[in-house]
Design a protein around this motif. Structure first.
Motif, PDB file in Angstrom:
ATOM      1  N   LYS A  48       0.917  -1.433   0.156  1.00 49.14           N
ATOM      2  CA  LYS A  48       0.129   0.022  -0.098  1.00 49.14           C
ATOM      3  C   LYS A  48       0.969   1.202   0.053  1.00 49.14           C
ATOM      4  CE  LYS A  48      -3.871  -2.298   2.196  1.00 49.14           C
ATOM      5  NZ  LYS A  48      -4.771  -2.245   3.649  1.00 49.14           N
ATOM      6  N   GLU A  49       0.505   2.452  -0.030  1.00 49.19           N
ATOM      7  CA  GLU A  49       0.926   3.598  -0.046  1.00 49.19           C
ATOM      8  C   GLU A  49       1.884   3.910   1.090  1.00 49.19           C
ATOM      9  OE1 GLU A  49       0.104   8.236  -0.605  1.00 49.19           O
ATOM     10  OE2 GLU A  49      -1.425   7.102  -1.321  1.00 49.19           O
ATOM     11  N   GLU A  50       1.467   3.478   2.344  1.00 49.95           N
ATOM     12  CA  GLU A  50       2.466   3.579   3.185  1.00 49.95           C
ATOM     13  C   GLU A  50       3.036   2.191   3.722  1.00 49.95           C
ATOM     14  OE1 GLU A  50       3.052   6.374   4.934  1.00 49.95           O
ATOM     15  OE2 GLU A  50       1.829   7.508   4.055  1.00 49.95           O
ATOM     16  N   GLY A  51       3.062   1.302   2.694  1.00 50.08           N
ATOM     17  CA  GLY A  51       3.712   0.112   2.983  1.00 50.08           C
ATOM     18  C   GLY A  51       5.174   0.070   2.988  1.00 50.08           C
TER      19      GLY A  51
END
Length: 371
Positions: A25-28
């Motif tokens: 994900k984007e913050e992964g």
């Protein structure tokens, strides 16, 4: 862990990292670690660490390096990934999560700016090849690093051979066969039998490894791949009886067709890596085709000695000699492919090299038999 096998190498390749990227994900954040040092990197460690670093860099725009006895990579697609100890300590404090063994000061000891900058600058400047599924550079660097623990000349040998180009090997093989052809023409048939034995075992090994790399498992498929190869030998041996009258044509032709089969390996593997496992049966047919060609070749090679009237005892001796050549080729081919060609050149270049070798054999065998 070190990528000391082609199976483990799969977890350090561009293809694997691309799959990870699609799952993040984007913050992964994705992390992995490999052996390293904080203050000094040996040439072998530089190769290994730089290979993984540049491979990750090809896929992920954000990379944070944490030096230590193991170099830890933190990577992210976008997000707010940072290596600043101040920022990390601030984030840690703001979360108010109770930890027994970690506090905000931990980041100032682990994320030392000068260590992080040193490691990054070394890896940025060091040129290392990118690691792919079918060009397992990290596999080679891992072996070199492991060998550096022992006093041996293997690293120097690997380093020297890694700089050899296929064109040089092509010229060397050409001159070798030309030398044999000029001095002892009759040795071309036994040499070709050795080559066919090596190509046969290489076909099986590459089929197994290709299946494992593409689908991530192999297990009982090893038995099926071997079974198809043996079935091919049986079919080829049976079919060769109808070709004996034209053995001088079909003997070099079988080598030439086998070379085309090896040239097709990389294209089939790349095709299957983009498709579902429904088409995995095609690898079994590669093994079957290789077995058929090996099965055709050996009986026809014996026809070379049957064309002249010989005593039964002499014929038995020649047949046993050819069979020994086939077994020597199988044993030697398996060792050379696994220990030398695959680490140094990867699957694609190894297939091309074997294909070139078979074409060389086919040419000189044709020149011998047409006389």
């Amino acid at each position: 862990s070190l990528p000391l096998t082609l199976y483990l190498n799969r977890f350090y390749t561009v293809e694997f990292f691309q799959k990870i990227k699609t799952l993040l994900k984007e913050e992964g954040v994705f992390t992995l670690s490999i052996p390293s040092k904080e203050n000094y990197l040996s040439p072998e460690l530089k190769d290994l660490d730089a290979c993984i670093f540049h491979t990750l860099k090809k896929v992920f725009p954000k990379i944070v390096l944490i030096p230590g006895e193991e170099l830890r990579f933190l990577v992210s697609v976008r997000g707010s990934l940072t290596g600043s100890p101040q920022e990390l300590a601030l984030r840690f404090s703001s979360q108010e999560v109770p930890f027994k063994y970690i506090n905000q000061y931990y980041f100032f000891t682990k994320f030392l700016p000068w260590h992080m900058e040193y490691i990054r600058s070394v890896l940025e400047k060091h040129k290392a090849r990118i690691n792919y599924d079918f060009e397992p550079t990290a596999y080679l660097y891992g072996i070199k690093y492991l060998n550096s623990y022992f006093k041996s000349g293997l690293n120097k040998l690997f380093l020297w051979m890694s700089h050899l180009k296929i064109s040089f090997l092509f010229v060397f093989i050409s001159f070798f066969f030309l030398f044999v052809f000029i001095l002892r023409k009759e040795f071309i048939v036994p040499l070709s039998t050795v080559g066919m034995g090596a190509a046969g075992i290489s076909c099986v090994i590459l089929s197994i490894l290709g299946f494992q790399i593409i689908y991530g498992y192999v297990y009982y498929k090893i038995g099926l791949i071997n079974a198809f190869f043996m079935l091919g030998i049986a079919l080829g041996s049976n079919f060769s009886s109808s070709l004996r009258s034209k053995f001088s044509l079909f003997l070099p032709l079988s080598l030439f067709v086998f070379s085309l089969l090896f040239f097709s390996f990389p294209y089939l593997f790349k095709f299957l890596s983009l498709k579902t496992s429904v088409l995995s049966f095609l690898i079994f047919f590669l093994s079957l085709g290789g077995g058929i060609l090996v099965g055709i070749f050996f009986p026809l090679a014996n026809c070379f000695y049957l064309r002249k009237k010989r005593q039964e005892k002499e014929l038995a001796k020649k047949a046993g000699f050819l069979y020994a050549c086939d077994l020597i080729g199988g044993a030697g081919g398996g060792i050379v492919l696994s220990v030398v060609f695959l680490p140094l050149y990867g699957i694609i270049k190894s297939c091309n090299l074997i294909g070139i070798f078979l074409i060389e054999e086919a040419i000189f065998l044709y020149l011998l038999l047409k006389r």
